[in-house]
Write a protein that holds these residues in place. Structure first.
Motif, PDB file in Angstrom:
ATOM      1  N   GLY A  98      18.168  29.077  31.608  1.00  9.93           N
ATOM      2  CA  GLY A  98      17.225  28.929  32.708  1.00  9.93           C
ATOM      3  C   GLY A  98      17.643  29.676  33.960  1.00  9.93           C
ATOM      4  O   GLY A  98      18.695  30.318  34.004  1.00  9.93           O
ATOM      5  N   ARG A 130       8.906  32.487  29.900  1.00 15.24           N
ATOM      6  CA  ARG A 130       8.113  31.452  29.259  1.00 15.24           C
ATOM      7  C   ARG A 130       7.308  32.032  28.098  1.00 15.24           C
ATOM      8  O   ARG A 130       7.213  31.411  27.032  1.00 15.24           O
ATOM      9  CB  ARG A 130       7.171  30.816  30.280  1.00 15.24           C
ATOM     10  N   GLY A 153      16.508  21.398  35.925  1.00 12.54           N
ATOM     11  CA  GLY A 153      15.223  20.807  35.590  1.00 12.54           C
ATOM     12  C   GLY A 153      14.645  20.045  36.763  1.00 12.54           C
ATOM     13  O   GLY A 153      15.343  19.755  37.745  1.00 12.54           O
ATOM     14  N   LYS A 206       9.920  19.434  33.853  1.00  9.30           N
ATOM     15  CA  LYS A 206       9.954  20.858  33.559  1.00  9.30           C
ATOM     16  C   LYS A 206      11.394  21.360  33.469  1.00  9.30           C
ATOM     17  O   LYS A 206      12.301  20.807  34.102  1.00  9.30           O
ATOM     18  CB  LYS A 206       9.213  21.656  34.637  1.00  9.30           C
ATOM     19  N   ASN A 230      13.505  24.696  34.339  1.00  5.93           N
ATOM     20  CA  ASN A 230      13.320  25.838  35.228  1.00  5.93           C
ATOM     21  C   ASN A 230      13.695  27.156  34.572  1.00  5.93           C
ATOM     22  O   ASN A 230      14.828  27.333  34.105  1.00  5.93           O
ATOM     23  CB  ASN A 230      14.161  25.660  36.495  1.00  5.93           C
ATOM     24  N   LEU A 231      12.746  28.085  34.538  1.00  8.69           N
ATOM     25  CA  LEU A 231      12.963  29.429  34.006  1.00  8.69           C
ATOM     26  C   LEU A 231      12.805  30.446  35.125  1.00  8.69           C
ATOM     27  O   LEU A 231      12.241  30.148  36.184  1.00  8.69           O
ATOM     28  CB  LEU A 231      11.944  29.737  32.901  1.00  8.69           C
ATOM     29  N   ASP A 269       7.920  28.004  34.974  1.00  9.56           N
ATOM     30  CA  ASP A 269       8.724  27.027  34.240  1.00  9.56           C
ATOM     31  C   ASP A 269       7.988  26.577  32.980  1.00  9.56           C
ATOM     32  O   ASP A 269       6.797  26.857  32.803  1.00  9.56           O
ATOM     33  CB  ASP A 269       9.013  25.812  35.124  1.00  9.56           C
ATOM     34  N   SER A 314       7.061  23.104  30.765  1.00  8.79           N
ATOM     35  CA  SER A 314       7.052  21.641  30.838  1.00  8.79           C
ATOM     36  C   SER A 314       7.400  21.050  29.478  1.00  8.79           C
ATOM     37  O   SER A 314       7.301  21.708  28.440  1.00  8.79           O
ATOM     38  CB  SER A 314       5.684  21.132  31.282  1.00  8.79           C
ATOM     39  N   SER A 341      19.774  19.953  31.218  1.00 10.59           N
ATOM     40  CA  SER A 341      19.420  20.123  32.630  1.00 10.59           C
ATOM     41  C   SER A 341      19.321  18.802  33.382  1.00 10.59           C
ATOM     42  O   SER A 341      19.314  17.715  32.797  1.00 10.59           O
ATOM     43  CB  SER A 341      18.081  20.858  32.744  1.00 10.59           C
TER      44      SER A 341
END
Length: 334
Positions: A39, A84, A110, A118, A120-121, A125, A127, A148
């Motif tokens: 992430g 994503r 997260g 979610k 985090n990217l 993000d 979910s 996360s």
């Protein structure tokens, strides 16, 4: 009585020696997959930390002859696809059926806001509900480790029979950066995690070691722990604190952790399982679980008779894996 005693001794021997291997030994071949998702770090320090954990897991996969794919910022291309998008592509392209588990490890931060969890990217993000939608068509066993912060709600969204879900936190309100990933990456490759000495480290053994080491790290610093790992593998969507499973007085048949003890990464035994052998092993394990649930309703002698039959079949199956027989090759016709 003497015959019954001998049968009981035989059963205990098979249970103590063979069943541990059946429950935890894993296939070592190229079809097993591990998807590692790195992430957004937010800072150079976290970027480096997450990358190091990913590299450790890649090494574990390579040692276990597993095909691994790592998805992260390095996947960003000029075609405007996001991380994503890339994750979704991988999820929908993996093999959907079979006995070999699909491992998914999320490394990063997260959030849990307005009831939505979610991961985090870099970019949009993902979910928990979106990930669940992508995984829905997959019928093979799934092991998802979300390391996360605020990761617990992933259990509520993804819990299902055939899935083992592990989260670094016990609620969406544990929002501080977690340490679980670092300890998990070490534990899954550390022979000390192999509590039953079967040359394979199960999901349960690795996350138990990681949760314990995480707790100890806070204690060494005289700090209040801000993360408490959960596991869910019975499909009830509730999760159980990993460090409290062995302390629970709940009916053991309903406890989380049973399936996680049967899925492992073989690092030392070198066994290679065919799809047919894995299917047979799964069937025998299912029969064994059903028999255990019926124990209270069966005569002791009948229970032992059925148990011995199953364990002997298990022993025979393991012998066939340890000592494969070479079959004659088919000669092409025409």
């Amino acid at each position: 009585m003497e015959g019954t005693s001998m049968i009981r001794l035989s059963i205990l021997s098979l249970t103590g020696i063979l069943l541990c291997g059946v429950a935890r030994s894993a296939p070592n071949d190229a079809e097993t997959q591990m998807v590692i998702v790195v992430g957004a770090g937010g800072t150079d320090s976290f970027e480096k930390q997450f990358s190091q954990v990913a590299t450790q897991l890649e090494d574990v996969a390579q040692t276990a002859d597993m095909v691994s794919q790592t998805i992260g910022a390095s996947d960003l291309q000029d075609d405007k696809k996001t991380i994503r998008d890339r994750l979704q592509e991988v999820m929908v392209s993996v093999k959907r059926d079979g006995e070999r588990p699909l491992w998914i490890v999320l490394i990063g931060h997260g959030t849990f806001t307005r009831g939505v969890a979610k991961f985090n990217l870099t970019g949009p993000d993902v979910s928990a509900d979106e990930l669940n939608d992508w995984l829905e068509p997959i019928e093979r066993p799934i092991v998802l480790i979300n390391t996360s912060s605020a990761s617990a709600p992933f259990i509520n969204a993804l819990s299902k029979k055939g899935r083992t879900i592990v989260t670094a936190t016990q609620s969406g309100n544990e929002v501080n950066t977690t340490r679980f990933a670092e300890f998990f990456a070490k534990a899954i490759a550390d022979p000390k995690s192999d509590l039953d000495h079967d040359d394979a480290i199960s999901v349960f053994e690795s996350v138990l070691a990681a949760a314990s080491q995480t707790k100890q790290s806070y204690q060494r610093e005289d700090r209040l722990a801000t993360e408490h790992a959960l596991i869910d593998d019975n499909g009830d969507g509730l999760g159980t604190p990993i460090l409290k499973i062995d302390e629970s007085t709940t009916d053991p048949m309903k406890l989380d952790g049973r399936s996680a003890r049967r899925i492992s990464i073989s690092l030392l035994d070198g066994l290679k399982w065919s799809e047919e052998q894995l299917a047979e092993r799964a069937k025998l394990e299912s029969h064994l679980e059903e028999l255990r649930q019926q124990k209270a309703d069966l005569d002791e002698a009948e229970y032992e008779r059925q148990l011995e039959q199953i364990l002997l079949k298990i022993a025979k199956l393991y012998r066939s894996v340890h000592e494969p027989t070479s079959s004659p090759q088919r000669v092409p016709q025409g």
